[in-house]
Design a protein around this motif. Structure first.
Motif, short mmCIF file in Angstrom:
data_model
loop_
_atom_site.label_atom_id
_atom_site.label_comp_id
_atom_site.label_asym_id
_atom_site.label_seq_id
_atom_site.Cartn_x
_atom_site.Cartn_y
_atom_site.Cartn_z
N VAL A 255 50.06 40.65 24.36
CA VAL A 255 50.72 41.95 24.53
C VAL A 255 52.15 41.90 23.98
O VAL A 255 52.57 42.79 23.23
CB VAL A 255 50.73 42.35 26.02
CG1 VAL A 255 51.66 43.54 26.25
CG2 VAL A 255 49.32 42.69 26.49
N MET B 249 54.71 46.23 30.06
CA MET B 249 53.37 46.73 29.74
C MET B 249 52.26 45.73 30.07
O MET B 249 51.09 46.09 30.06
CB MET B 249 53.30 47.09 28.25
CG MET B 249 53.96 48.40 27.89
SD MET B 249 53.19 49.82 28.74
CE MET B 249 51.55 49.80 28.02
N VAL C 58 50.32 46.94 32.96
CA VAL C 58 49.48 48.08 32.60
C VAL C 58 48.20 47.61 31.91
O VAL C 58 47.10 48.08 32.21
CB VAL C 58 50.25 49.06 31.68
CG1 VAL C 58 49.34 50.19 31.21
CG2 VAL C 58 51.47 49.62 32.39
N VAL C 59 48.35 46.67 30.99
CA VAL C 59 47.19 46.14 30.27
C VAL C 59 46.25 45.41 31.22
O VAL C 59 45.03 45.53 31.13
CB VAL C 59 47.65 45.22 29.12
CG1 VAL C 59 46.44 44.54 28.46
CG2 VAL C 59 48.43 46.01 28.08
N LEU D 241 44.26 47.92 33.02
CA LEU D 241 43.18 48.44 32.17
C LEU D 241 41.99 47.49 32.18
O LEU D 241 40.83 47.92 32.21
CB LEU D 241 43.68 48.63 30.73
CG LEU D 241 44.61 49.81 30.48
CD1 LEU D 241 45.16 49.76 29.06
CD2 LEU D 241 43.89 51.12 30.73
N PRO E 108 49.29 48.41 19.40
CA PRO E 108 49.29 48.56 20.87
C PRO E 108 48.16 49.44 21.41
O PRO E 108 47.56 49.10 22.44
CB PRO E 108 50.66 49.21 21.14
CG PRO E 108 51.52 48.76 20.01
CD PRO E 108 50.59 48.72 18.82
N CYS F 121 45.03 48.07 23.81
CA CYS F 121 44.70 48.62 25.13
C CYS F 121 43.23 49.03 25.22
O CYS F 121 42.56 48.76 26.22
CB CYS F 121 45.60 49.82 25.44
SG CYS F 121 47.33 49.40 25.75
N VAL G 286 41.05 45.84 25.32
CA VAL G 286 41.16 45.13 26.60
C VAL G 286 40.32 45.84 27.66
O VAL G 286 39.61 45.21 28.45
CB VAL G 286 42.62 45.02 27.05
CG1 VAL G 286 42.72 44.59 28.51
CG2 VAL G 286 43.36 44.02 26.17
N PHE G 287 40.40 47.17 27.68
CA PHE G 287 39.57 47.94 28.62
C PHE G 287 38.09 47.67 28.39
O PHE G 287 37.33 47.41 29.33
CB PHE G 287 39.87 49.44 28.47
CG PHE G 287 38.88 50.33 29.17
CD1 PHE G 287 38.92 50.48 30.55
CD2 PHE G 287 37.89 51.00 28.46
CE1 PHE G 287 38.00 51.28 31.22
CE2 PHE G 287 36.98 51.82 29.11
CZ PHE G 287 37.03 51.95 30.49
#
Length: 408
Positions: free
Chosen positions: A251, A261, A264-265, A268, A313, A317, A320-321
């Motif tokens: 990240v 962040m 946040v990641v 996710l 970015p 994301c 990763v989700f």
């Protein structure tokens, strides 16, 4: 060809115990079992966010403190098959109570450990019940469900683990950073104790299956399909851990996102795991093999895209989700192991979690090698793609052999 009557017999024996249970009672039992998964998941992952505090308390480096994570994983790998075999003649309710009791006591003792080596040993001991608990809980959940809904029942128990990554671990980590890391383990011990109370309250007493023995459980290791299914989990799903183990640096260093962040990641990823668990359980009830093979093929493509776009970015994301969604195969692999083991289901179901811990270690190790070779953090996706491809090959061999008609 697999003898389906042999596969169904153990669960049919269990259904004799659960006949007459209302839908509400079954739901309460599943909640009780999932609570244990929530506690185990929180306890397993919270240490990763509290390593600096643990290192400071015991006067060791952060890398040295990381050995406690390895100690716990080793406990899972060793404990699952040994406990499942030795406890073959114990009723499942009794075994679940004992396993969660040890887990609660181990976390309580971890919170009170006076030196680093005793803390490390206690993390190993606390990891011992992990795999056996999930394996037995999955068998109990499947025994209460209709045949065409059993993977969903297993998925609901596993939901405790996936929710832990999204809710339990962040809360415990925050508590540990706000007060003291020991408070996080006290919280996990409390969840374990609550689980013991819920299981004792709602899960009815059961009888040991006819013919249960250590020898019968160990017979699972004599079945090629058990080893192949174990290999699918241990190899095929190492890619998730190759990516997740180094996601913080990916990240910040590869995608150039701020440190803020990272949380946040990670969220996710946790959301993806929950979505994958729910959707994958439903998919597997329609097609068990299709779900496993499909997710492995999906991961080959997804993880390659991860490496190609990790510098972006938004794409990072998204990937990763979707990587978290790969957990969709976990309930399916768990159920397949229960199936191919015939009447040695307890050991096979428990070793599924040994396999996923091996996948964790394998993925992190290979990812580290690629990074150390200078290919960058984004290259962990290629590691995952290769592991997924190898897992798919093993799975296709397993399916092909299973379709061969038996002789005699």
């Amino acid at each position: 060809m697999t003898d389906c009557s042999a596969l169904d017999r153990p669960l049919e024996d269990d259904r004799q115990t659960t006949i007459g249970l209302t839908a509400t009672t079954i739901l309460l039992i599943e909640i009780a079992l999932a609570a244990g998964g929530f506690g185990i998941g929180t306890g397993e992952f919270v240490i990763m966010g509290l390593l600096p505090e643990v290192a400071s308390t015991y006067g060791v480096s952060v890398p040295d403190a990381g050995h406690v994570i390895s100690a716990y994983a080793l406990g899972v790998v060793i404990g699952a098959p040994i406990i499942a075999a030795l406890a073959a003649k114990l009723p499942r309710r009794t075994l679940l109570l004992a396993l969660m009791g040890v887990f609660a006591a181990g976390n309580l003792a971890s919170a009170l450990a006076t030196d680093f080596w005793s803390f490390t040993l206690l993390r190993f001991i606390t990891g011992l019940p992990h795999g056996a608990y999930f394996g037995v809980a999955a068998l109990v959940a499947a025994s209460m469900a209709e045949p065409h809904r059993r993977v969903r029942a297993v998925g609901r128990v596993m939901l405790g683990l996936t929710i832990a990554t999204l809710v339990g671990t962040p809360i415990a980590t925050f508590l540990g950073q706000l007060m003291n890391w020991r408070a996080a383990f006290l919280l996990v011990a409390g969840i374990g104790a609550l689980t013991v109370a819920l299981i004792a309250l709602y899960l009815p007493k059961d009888k040991v299956a006819e013919g249960a023995s250590i020898r019968r459980e160990l017979s699972a290791f004599g079945r090629l399909q058990v080893w192949l299914s174990f290999g699918v989990a241990a190899v095929g799903f190492g890619g998730m851990f190759a990516i997740f183990s180094y996601i913080a640096k990916t990240v910040t260093d590869t995608a150039g996102m701020p440190v803020s962040m990272v949380a946040v990641v990670l969220a996710l990823f946790g959301i993806g795991m929950n979505v994958g668990n729910i959707v994958g359980s439903r998919m597997a009830d329609y097609s068990l093999n299709g779900t496993i093979g499909g997710m492995l093929a999906f991961n080959i493509i997804l993880m390659s895209i991860f490496s190609l776009t990790a510098h972006n970015p938004v794409m990072l994301c998204v990937c990763v989700f979707l990587t978290g969604c790969g957990f969709a195969a976990c309930p399916a692999v768990q159920t397949r192991l229960m199936d191919v083991a015939a009447d040695a289901q307890t050991l096979a179901a428990a070793t599924n979690h040994s396999a996923f811990n091996i996948a964790n270690a394998l993925g992190a190790w290979l990812g580290g090698i690629v990074i150390a070779a200078g290919y960058g953090y984004g290259a962990t996706g290629y590691v995952g793609s290769v592991l997924s491809a190898l897992g798919l090959v093993i799975f296709l061999i397993s399916v092909a052999l299973d379709r061969k008609p038996s002789r005699g």
